[in-house]
Write an enzyme that holds these catalytic residues in place. Sequence first.
Site, PDB file in Angstrom:
ATOM      1  N   GLU A  48      60.879  93.461   6.081  1.00  0.00           N
ATOM      2  CA  GLU A  48      59.708  92.749   5.561  1.00  0.00           C
ATOM      3  C   GLU A  48      59.840  91.242   5.615  1.00  0.00           C
ATOM      4  O   GLU A  48      58.870  90.524   5.383  1.00  0.00           O
ATOM      5  CB  GLU A  48      59.363  93.209   4.145  1.00  0.00           C
ATOM      6  CG  GLU A  48      60.418  92.962   3.093  1.00  0.00           C
ATOM      7  CD  GLU A  48      61.250  94.213   2.827  1.00  0.00           C
ATOM      8  OE1 GLU A  48      61.637  94.418   1.663  1.00  0.00           O
ATOM      9  OE2 GLU A  48      61.529  94.966   3.779  1.00  0.00           O
ATOM     10  N   ASN A  49      61.046  90.729   5.899  1.00  0.00           N
ATOM     11  CA  ASN A  49      61.157  89.282   6.041  1.00  0.00           C
ATOM     12  C   ASN A  49      60.740  88.806   7.435  1.00  0.00           C
ATOM     13  O   ASN A  49      60.815  87.617   7.730  1.00  0.00           O
ATOM     14  CB  ASN A  49      62.574  88.796   5.714  1.00  0.00           C
ATOM     15  CG  ASN A  49      63.625  89.384   6.625  1.00  0.00           C
ATOM     16  OD1 ASN A  49      63.583  90.563   6.960  1.00  0.00           O
ATOM     17  ND2 ASN A  49      64.593  88.573   7.033  1.00  0.00           N
TER      18      ASN A  49
END
Length: 225
Positions: A48-49
């Site tokens: 998700e980064n």
Amino acid sequence: MTPLNRRQMAWRAAQDLHEGNFVNLGIGIPTLAANFVPKTREVIFHSENGVLGLGGAPKPGHEDPNLIDAGKNLTTLVTGGVYVHHADAFLMIRGGHLDVSLLGAFEVSEKGDLANWTTEDDEFPPGVGGAMDLAVGAKAIRVIMEHVDKKGQPRIKFNCSYPLTAAGVVKRIYTNYAVIDVTPSGLSVVEMIPGMTLEKLQTMTEPPLRLANDYKDLAPPAEAA
């Protein structure tokens, strides 16, 4: 009887990832799973980064300090992998584009409730991260965690004692002793490590357990040690 270590737990979870799956790896033990997918199988890992095509841990001397996963661990990018905007990474989650999310947990209930963002301990501030999005956005939620806590108390419970991340989402649990499915009729033990018995496992688990019809021993290969 020797419990599985963190790498062996991650290895076991990786074996259930199918060809072509898009998979998010949660912070902690789940991040190790990228190292154990069979070489002949393509699984696309999401972080998700802002990474799609996450690889395994870098070899010594090949670390890139600018390439990290959601847990801030150094990682690699597979051929064809891409960097994306943080917002786009969450659109992939919220849009239902992930087949599986492997998450860590503090507790899981017999109904598949997930508690993994806070223990309400003032010394350990909460860290929800993307867990709530993943819990409702991925098509399948699987958890990797130690079977009991540091005090020897069950982490698989009738009802979670910590605040929930999401209700009724967990379908499979990988622990250092067993693989357990959450089913409408209760918890089904799919695999246990050699030397473990259902009776012994039950003493470490609050809800009742039953053996799956296709039950087998859980024996990781030496390279996962």
